[in-house]
Structures are given as structure tokens and as C-alpha cells.
Design an enzyme around this catalytic site. Structure first.
Site, PDB file in Angstrom:
ATOM      1  N   GLY A 200       0.857  -1.190   0.000  1.00 56.38           N
ATOM      2  CA  GLY A 200       0.000   0.000   0.000  1.00 56.38           C
ATOM      3  C   GLY A 200       0.887   1.231   0.000  1.00 56.38           C
ATOM      4  N   ASP A 223       0.586  -1.771  -4.894  1.00 53.33           N
ATOM      5  CA  ASP A 223      -0.624  -0.947  -4.756  1.00 53.33           C
ATOM      6  C   ASP A 223      -1.564  -1.264  -5.916  1.00 53.33           C
ATOM      7  OD1 ASP A 223      -2.468   1.301  -4.067  1.00 53.33           O
ATOM      8  OD2 ASP A 223      -0.789   1.985  -2.823  1.00 53.33           O
ATOM      9  N   ASP A 243      -3.267  -6.826  -4.905  1.00 54.35           N
ATOM     10  CA  ASP A 243      -4.210  -6.598  -3.817  1.00 54.35           C
ATOM     11  C   ASP A 243      -3.660  -7.308  -2.576  1.00 54.35           C
ATOM     12  OD1 ASP A 243      -6.272  -6.672  -1.997  1.00 54.35           O
ATOM     13  OD2 ASP A 243      -7.820  -7.182  -3.465  1.00 54.35           O
ATOM     14  N   MET A 244      -3.337  -6.555  -1.554  1.00 55.03           N
ATOM     15  CA  MET A 244      -2.710  -7.131  -0.349  1.00 55.03           C
ATOM     16  C   MET A 244      -3.615  -8.130   0.355  1.00 55.03           C
ATOM     17  SD  MET A 244      -2.741  -3.704   1.956  1.00 55.03           S
ATOM     18  CE  MET A 244      -4.266  -2.828   2.348  1.00 55.03           C
ATOM     19  N   LYS A 257       3.358   1.897   5.884  1.00 56.01           N
ATOM     20  CA  LYS A 257       3.253   3.199   6.539  1.00 56.01           C
ATOM     21  C   LYS A 257       1.845   3.746   6.339  1.00 56.01           C
ATOM     22  CE  LYS A 257       4.793   7.201   4.903  1.00 56.01           C
ATOM     23  NZ  LYS A 257       3.602   8.082   4.959  1.00 56.01           N
ATOM     24  N   HIS A 261      -3.662   1.202   9.941  1.00 49.37           N
ATOM     25  CA  HIS A 261      -4.657   1.942  10.752  1.00 49.37           C
ATOM     26  C   HIS A 261      -5.918   2.270   9.946  1.00 49.37           C
ATOM     27  CE1 HIS A 261      -3.439   6.451   9.886  1.00 49.37           C
ATOM     28  NE2 HIS A 261      -3.489   5.731   8.787  1.00 49.37           N
TER      29      HIS A 261
HETATM   30  N1  SAH Z   1       1.832   4.078   2.475  1.00 50.16           N
HETATM   31  C1  SAH Z   1       1.497   5.260   1.732  1.00 50.16           C
HETATM   32  C2  SAH Z   1       0.021   5.333   1.334  1.00 50.16           C
HETATM   33  C3  SAH Z   1      -0.943   5.183   2.459  1.00 50.16           C
HETATM   34  S1  SAH Z   1      -2.642   5.396   1.924  1.00 50.16           S
HETATM   35  C4  SAH Z   1       1.875   6.487   2.516  1.00 50.16           C
HETATM   36  O1  SAH Z   1       2.094   6.409   3.715  1.00 50.16           O
HETATM   37  O2  SAH Z   1       1.947   7.578   1.941  1.00 50.16           O
HETATM   38  C5  SAH Z   1      -3.150   3.707   1.788  1.00 50.16           C
HETATM   39  C6  SAH Z   1      -2.655   3.056   0.521  1.00 50.16           C
HETATM   40  O3  SAH Z   1      -3.082   1.689   0.523  1.00 50.16           O
HETATM   41  C7  SAH Z   1      -3.209   3.668  -0.751  1.00 50.16           C
HETATM   42  O4  SAH Z   1      -2.163   3.920  -1.653  1.00 50.16           O
HETATM   43  C8  SAH Z   1      -4.153   2.602  -1.276  1.00 50.16           C
HETATM   44  O5  SAH Z   1      -4.287   2.593  -2.704  1.00 50.16           O
HETATM   45  C9  SAH Z   1      -3.476   1.339  -0.789  1.00 50.16           C
HETATM   46  N2  SAH Z   1      -4.364   0.170  -0.737  1.00 50.16           N
HETATM   47  C10 SAH Z   1      -5.621   0.135  -0.236  1.00 50.16           C
HETATM   48  N3  SAH Z   1      -6.120  -1.095  -0.356  1.00 50.16           N
HETATM   49  C11 SAH Z   1      -5.152  -1.857  -0.937  1.00 50.16           C
HETATM   50  C12 SAH Z   1      -5.094  -3.237  -1.319  1.00 50.16           C
HETATM   51  N4  SAH Z   1      -6.145  -4.044  -1.117  1.00 50.16           N
HETATM   52  N5  SAH Z   1      -3.953  -3.691  -1.883  1.00 50.16           N
HETATM   53  C13 SAH Z   1      -2.885  -2.856  -2.070  1.00 50.16           C
HETATM   54  N6  SAH Z   1      -2.892  -1.544  -1.730  1.00 50.16           N
HETATM   55  C14 SAH Z   1      -4.023  -1.064  -1.180  1.00 50.16           C
END
Ligand code: SAH
Length: 356
Positions: A200, A223, A243-244, A257, A261
Site C-alpha cells: 500500500g 498498490d 491486492d494485499m 506506513k 490503521h
Molecule cells: N503508504 C502510503 C500510502 C498510504 S494510503 C503512505 O504512507 O503515503 C493507503 C494506501 O493503501 C493507498 O495507496 C491505497 O491505494 C493502498 N491500498 C488500499 N487497499 C489496498 C489493497 N487491497 N492492496 C494494495 N494496496 C491497497
């Protein structure tokens, strides 16, 4: 004597103190919206432009577009900023000069407003994001939202009819800011790792910072496709669409990061189980690195505690939450991890290492 009213002097004082506290909570949005106006008008930049000695109101106004009839309002706004520590003021001793400008107070940047200027450690974009109407208006419905049974659309979706997607300059500015600190305070966390996936990871600013500081670490970002499509090209960082909740690509370390949360305990457990499958055993360097709040782990200063509590409520915007150590531990164990270490050196956030 006014102070010896019916309630007795001390009771009156207690009532007035209580009202003062109530005013503080009631008017918190004015503090926030005044800050937003400073961003909209670029007041910090105007002061910064004048150099270290600061700038007078006429000097600020020469670089900030406001209607001349509103200059007295700007003076009042500056008084609030001085009271809230956004700017500082220096009142010159009366000069006796005929030049009215000679007696003008000088407004200066404080450590707080230094975070709103320049190219390094600039948190303007993040501050603008949090004070943006799209992010503020959902909270008008907080009380009503509590009436509905979970799982309920998060507050953001209730307000806007769509999910929140936060891949923008606000998140980038946080990454630049906090990663420099994380890398210098916690270099050992990243040492000895051969490869890392920023799960993500958005546009990859954190992964880029790690890759730059530790050229031996092969960094990837996982992502969604619509996010990866916007990622910068020409970097050493590899971008992976995925997709995580399905799976994460294998690496020594998984990095999160401001991701976990956003999610409830069930979802975090699923994500971390996928990480567990993708990393080697602890002896071979396998670990998960998390940057997020651990409620109660840092300073016990009341200003610090208040921000932890505010962040926790803020995360209701996406049905997420901030966790204390016990809550983190529960999801780590449920996901099959055996040990963890919390290092609370990132202000209100901590860096957590989780081991298989
Ligand atoms: N880690 C980054 C972004 C945090 S926002 C930072 O700190 O700036 C959360 C991120 O998780 C977003 O980029 C969103 O697209 C990603 N995300 C949400 N669901 C996801 C999933 N199922 N698989 C991969 N990424 C995902």
C-alpha cells in the site's frame, strides 16, 4: 464584591475555568480553519520571503492577495496565530518616528510554520488535505453515524457516496517528512535486509527514501493499478500491481506506513497472514516493519495523548482505528507472528518490527 457572588468565589472560578475548557473544544475548528486560511493565502510564504527578521502586516500584504478593507481582519488573524504558536511576533519599542510603519509589529515563523515553507520538511500538502472541506464535512455526521449498526459505510462514504482514495501530495509530503526521520533514528531497522515491499505504498515516496538510504535493499511498491499508473518512472523502485488481501510479492521485509490503521482487526490479520507467507524466517531476516501510532507508547504529555485520541477518531473516516500495544499484539499473534518490538521515536507514531 463581584467575586463573592452567591456560589462563592472558588466555585465561580471553577465554573469559569470549566467554561474556558469548553470554549477550547467548541472553538477548535476556528483554529483549524484559520490555519487553512493561512495556507490559502500563503501567509507563511509571505513571511518567509522577507527573511529571518520577519515581516510587518504591510509587507505581508504586499505578497498576499486580500482586499485592503480586510487588513484589520488580517491583524486579528495574526493575533490568533501568535496565540496558537503558528507565528511569533516582535513589537518594536516606540520609535517616535512619523513613519507609521516603524512601529509595525514584525511577524516571524515559528518551528511550526517552518513546516509550511521551503522545499524540505514541507507539510503544507498534508495540512491542506486534512483541512479540505471533503475531509472536514464528513465529521459533521459523526454523532448520526454512531446510530447505525456496523458494518456501516465509513463516515467518508456516508458523506460522499464513494470510498476515500488518498493518493496525493498530502501523503507524499508525509512520506518525505517522516522517512527522513525514520531512517536517521532507526537505521538498524532497515539494515541487513536484502529486499523490501512497501505494501500500500502509494506513489512510492517511502520506498524511494529507503532505496536511496540503503542502496543494497531492493525496494518494491505494491498498490492498486490506478495508483501504480501514476507512479513516477525512472526510479530504482519496482512497482507491482496487486491486492494485499490476495497476496503480497515475496521479500525479506514487508513495510507498511499509514496503511494498517485504515483497517479493522480482521482485515489487518488477513493482510499480515499474507505477509507471513511472503517473508523468510526471522533468522534469515524475515520481518514486517510498520509505521503507525501505538497508543500509549510515546510521551505521556497531554498534548501528545490528545493527538493520539484525535487520530483514532479521525480514522473513523475510513472505518480504521489507532491501536494500543495490546491491540497490535493480538493481531500479530493471530496472523502467526511470534514477537515484536515497538520503537516510539517518530513523534506521535512508532516504528514496529514484527517477527515470524
Ligand atoms: N503508504 C502510503 C500510502 C498510504 S494510503 C503512505 O504512507 O503515503 C493507503 C494506501 O493503501 C493507498 O495507496 C491505497 O491505494 C493502498 N491500498 C488500499 N487497499 C489496498 C489493497 N487491497 N492492496 C494494495 N494496496 C491497497
Amino acid at each position: 464584591m463581584g467575586s463573592m457572588a452567591l456560589n462563592g468565589g472558588s466555585t465561580n472560578q471553577a465554573l469559569l475555568d470549566a467554561q474556558l475548557e469548553l470554549w477550547h473544544s467548541t472553538f477548535a475548528h476556528i483554529k483549524s480553519m484559520a490555519l487553512k486560511s493561512a495556507l490559502d493565502l500563503h501567509i507563511a510564504d509571505a513571511i518567509h520571503h522577507h527573511g529571518d527578521n520577519g515581516a510587518t502586516i504591510p509587507q505581508i500584504v504586499s505578497r498576499v492577495t486580500i482586499h485592503s478593507s480586510k487588513i484589520p481582519c488580517l491583524r486579528r488573524l495574526m493575533r490568533l496565530f501568535v496565540a496558537t504558536g503558528v507565528f511569533a511576533v516582535h513589537h518594536p519599542p516606540p520609535s517616535g518616528s512619523r513613519d507609521a510603519d516603524a512601529d509595525e509589529p514584525m511577524y516571524m515563523l515559528t518551528p511550526t510554520s517552518r513546516l509550511l515553507v521551503g522545499s524540505q520538511n514541507n507539510l503544507t500538502a498534508l495540512t491542506a488535505l486534512v483541512t479540505h472541506p471533503a475531509m472536514v464535512t464528513p465529521f459533521f455526521e459523526l454523532g448520526k453515524w454512531l446510530l447505525h449498526e456496523l458494518p456501516d459505510p465509513c463516515i467518508f462514504k456516508r458523506a460522499h457516496g464513494r470510498a476515500l482514495s488518498l493518493v496525493n501530495d498530502g501523503m507524499l509530503s508525509d512520506s518525505h517528512f517522516i522517512m527522513d526521520i525514520a531512517i536517521s533514528e532507526c537505521a538498524h531497522v532497515f539494515g541487513g535486509i536484502g529486499s523490501l515491499v512497501d505494501v500500500g505504498g502509494g506513489l512510492g515516496a517511502a520506498a524511494k527514501a529507503i532505496s536511496k538510504a540503503f542502496p543494497g535493499v531492493e525496494c518494491s511498491v505494491l498498490d492498486f493499478d490506478h495508483v501504480v499508473a501514476k507512479a513516477p518512472s525512472g526510479t530504482k523502485v519496482r512497482y507491482v500491481v496487486g491486492d494485499m488481501f490476495e497476496s503480497v510479492p515475496p521479500a525479506d521485509a514487508m513495510f507498511f506506513k499509514w496503511v494498517l490503521h485504515d483497517w479493522g482487526d480482521e482485515e489487518c490479520t488477513m493482510i499480515l497472514k499474507n505477509c507471513r507467507k511472503a517473508i523468510p524466517p526471522r533468522e534469515k531476516g524475515g520481518k514486517v516493519i510498520i509505521i503507525d501510532i501505538v497508543v500509549g507508547a510515546g510521551s505521556s504529555d497531554f498534548r501528545h495523548k490528545e493527538i493520539e485520541a484525535l487520530f483514532d477518531i479521525y480514522m473513523m473516516i475510513v472505518n480504521g482505528k489507532e491501536r494500543n500495544e495490546q491491540e497490535w499484539k493480538k493481531i500479530f499473534l493471530r496472523a502467526g507472528f511470534s514477537d515484536y518490538k515497538i520503537t516510539p521515536v517518530l513523534g506521535v507514531r512508532s516504528i514496529i518490527e514484527v517477527y515470524p
